[in-house]
Design a protein around this motif. Sequence first.
Motif, short mmCIF file in Angstrom:
data_model
loop_
_atom_site.label_atom_id
_atom_site.label_comp_id
_atom_site.label_asym_id
_atom_site.label_seq_id
_atom_site.Cartn_x
_atom_site.Cartn_y
_atom_site.Cartn_z
N GLN A 117 0.83 -1.21 0.00
CA GLN A 117 0.00 0.00 0.00
C GLN A 117 0.86 1.25 0.00
OE1 GLN A 117 -2.17 -1.06 3.51
NE2 GLN A 117 -3.92 -1.85 2.38
N SER A 118 1.94 1.23 0.78
CA SER A 118 2.85 2.36 0.84
C SER A 118 3.51 2.60 -0.52
CB SER A 118 3.92 2.12 1.91
OG SER A 118 4.89 3.14 1.89
N LEU A 119 3.98 1.53 -1.14
CA LEU A 119 4.63 1.65 -2.45
C LEU A 119 3.65 2.15 -3.51
CD1 LEU A 119 6.80 -1.61 -2.42
CD2 LEU A 119 7.62 0.75 -2.21
N LEU A 120 2.41 1.62 -3.45
CA LEU A 120 1.40 2.06 -4.41
C LEU A 120 1.11 3.54 -4.24
CD1 LEU A 120 -0.71 1.42 -6.59
CD2 LEU A 120 -2.30 0.81 -4.74
N PHE A 121 1.01 3.99 -2.99
CA PHE A 121 0.73 5.40 -2.74
C PHE A 121 1.86 6.28 -3.25
CE2 PHE A 121 0.65 9.17 0.13
CZ PHE A 121 -0.54 9.71 -0.34
N GLN A 122 3.11 5.87 -3.01
CA GLN A 122 4.25 6.64 -3.51
C GLN A 122 4.19 6.75 -5.03
OE1 GLN A 122 6.04 8.12 -1.36
NE2 GLN A 122 5.47 6.98 0.47
N TYR A 123 3.68 5.70 -5.66
CA TYR A 123 3.59 5.68 -7.13
C TYR A 123 2.47 6.59 -7.63
CZ TYR A 123 2.40 3.73 -11.74
OH TYR A 123 2.09 3.57 -13.05
N VAL A 124 1.25 6.42 -7.08
CA VAL A 124 0.09 7.10 -7.68
C VAL A 124 0.08 8.60 -7.39
CG1 VAL A 124 -1.35 5.03 -7.62
CG2 VAL A 124 -1.47 6.66 -5.70
N ARG A 125 0.87 9.07 -6.40
CA ARG A 125 0.81 10.50 -6.11
C ARG A 125 1.85 11.33 -6.88
NH1 ARG A 125 3.11 11.49 0.06
NH2 ARG A 125 5.14 10.50 -0.18
N GLN A 126 2.61 10.69 -7.76
CA GLN A 126 3.55 11.45 -8.59
C GLN A 126 2.78 12.23 -9.66
OE1 GLN A 126 7.35 9.14 -9.50
NE2 GLN A 126 5.95 7.51 -8.88
N ARG A 127 3.28 13.40 -9.99
CA ARG A 127 2.56 14.25 -10.95
C ARG A 127 2.29 13.55 -12.27
NH1 ARG A 127 5.97 18.31 -8.70
NH2 ARG A 127 4.82 20.04 -7.73
N TRP A 128 3.29 12.84 -12.79
CA TRP A 128 3.12 12.22 -14.11
C TRP A 128 2.09 11.10 -14.05
CZ3 TRP A 128 4.10 7.10 -15.39
CH2 TRP A 128 4.87 6.36 -14.47
N VAL A 129 1.99 10.41 -12.91
CA VAL A 129 0.99 9.34 -12.78
C VAL A 129 -0.41 9.95 -12.63
CG1 VAL A 129 0.25 7.34 -11.42
CG2 VAL A 129 2.68 7.80 -11.74
N ILE A 130 -0.50 11.04 -11.87
CA ILE A 130 -1.78 11.75 -11.75
C ILE A 130 -2.27 12.17 -13.14
CG2 ILE A 130 -2.90 13.86 -10.90
CD1 ILE A 130 -1.00 13.66 -8.44
#
Length: 308
Positions: free
Chosen positions: A178-191
């Motif tokens: 969950q922590s890794l996923l959150f770090q991923y999805v909150r990056q500007r390019w992923v947003i």
Amino acid sequence: MQATTAPTPGKYWQWRGHNVYYVRAGEKQSQRPPLLLVHGFGASTDHWRKNITGLCQDFEVFAIDLLGFGRSAKPKLQYSGDLWRDQLHDFISEVIGQKAVLAGNSLGGYAGLCVAAQRPDSAAGLVLLNSAGPFSESQPTSEPEALQSEIQPPKQTSSLQKVLSDSVKWIFQQPLAQSLLFQYVRQRWVIRQTLEKVYLDKSAITDQLVEEIYRPAYDPGAMEVFVSVFSTPQGEKFDVLLKQLTLPLLCVWGEADPWINARECSKKFRQYYPELTEHFLTAGHCPHDEVPDRVNQLLGDWVLSIPK
């Protein structure tokens, strides 16, 4: 490229010892109920900026950041429809001071339905814009699960792929994942990439929009909120809530939403609440932001048609 609209300045309300951010615009209308706009997962009052400026000429308009999102506090709690239902109910009672028409997008639609069905003394009507939420007989449709779908295999029917899907779900329930996923999805390019999948009109995806979603994701406690939304048991099912609902209901569907099949959901809504009013728009998951003028017109006209 769509023109940018500055968010309306807001203020804070104390609820259960926590700061809750909200925006108010327009004047109280004696013959018209106030509107309360409720954002979706990861969004905030900023996501309604085009609707607030468009509706405040004719209505007193409020928008609120659900606890755990936007500029509201992000305490360590169990986040659920019940929590947000109580927050919205108390806000209407303490701040607005009269019944309001709730309008919610996605997760905000589910929270609004919980209020309208279970706290009807707070609501004059309900508007759902591509609302997320589970029906009893089907898999849930909610934004956290939609985010998972960004990086998991497509749903298939074979027993092997069902095992794989269940394994992926189990992995997503582990704190490290969950922590890794959150770090991923909150990056500007992923947003931006996620928005490009759920917006039909790509010109509506501005740097301002990306920043409005990015900024709160780096607040203290934001990751814990994200994890809680993933791990909290689901709330009451949509069909149960719709059976309890006695208020006027408007559904506005963005038909190009890849997360929610608008026509299929419409059939289910009509099954449990046949007297609803609905409109299908050429838009994605967030029609209020993609085609705000059309949504503002539909919403305003419908509110004026509600029996006093």
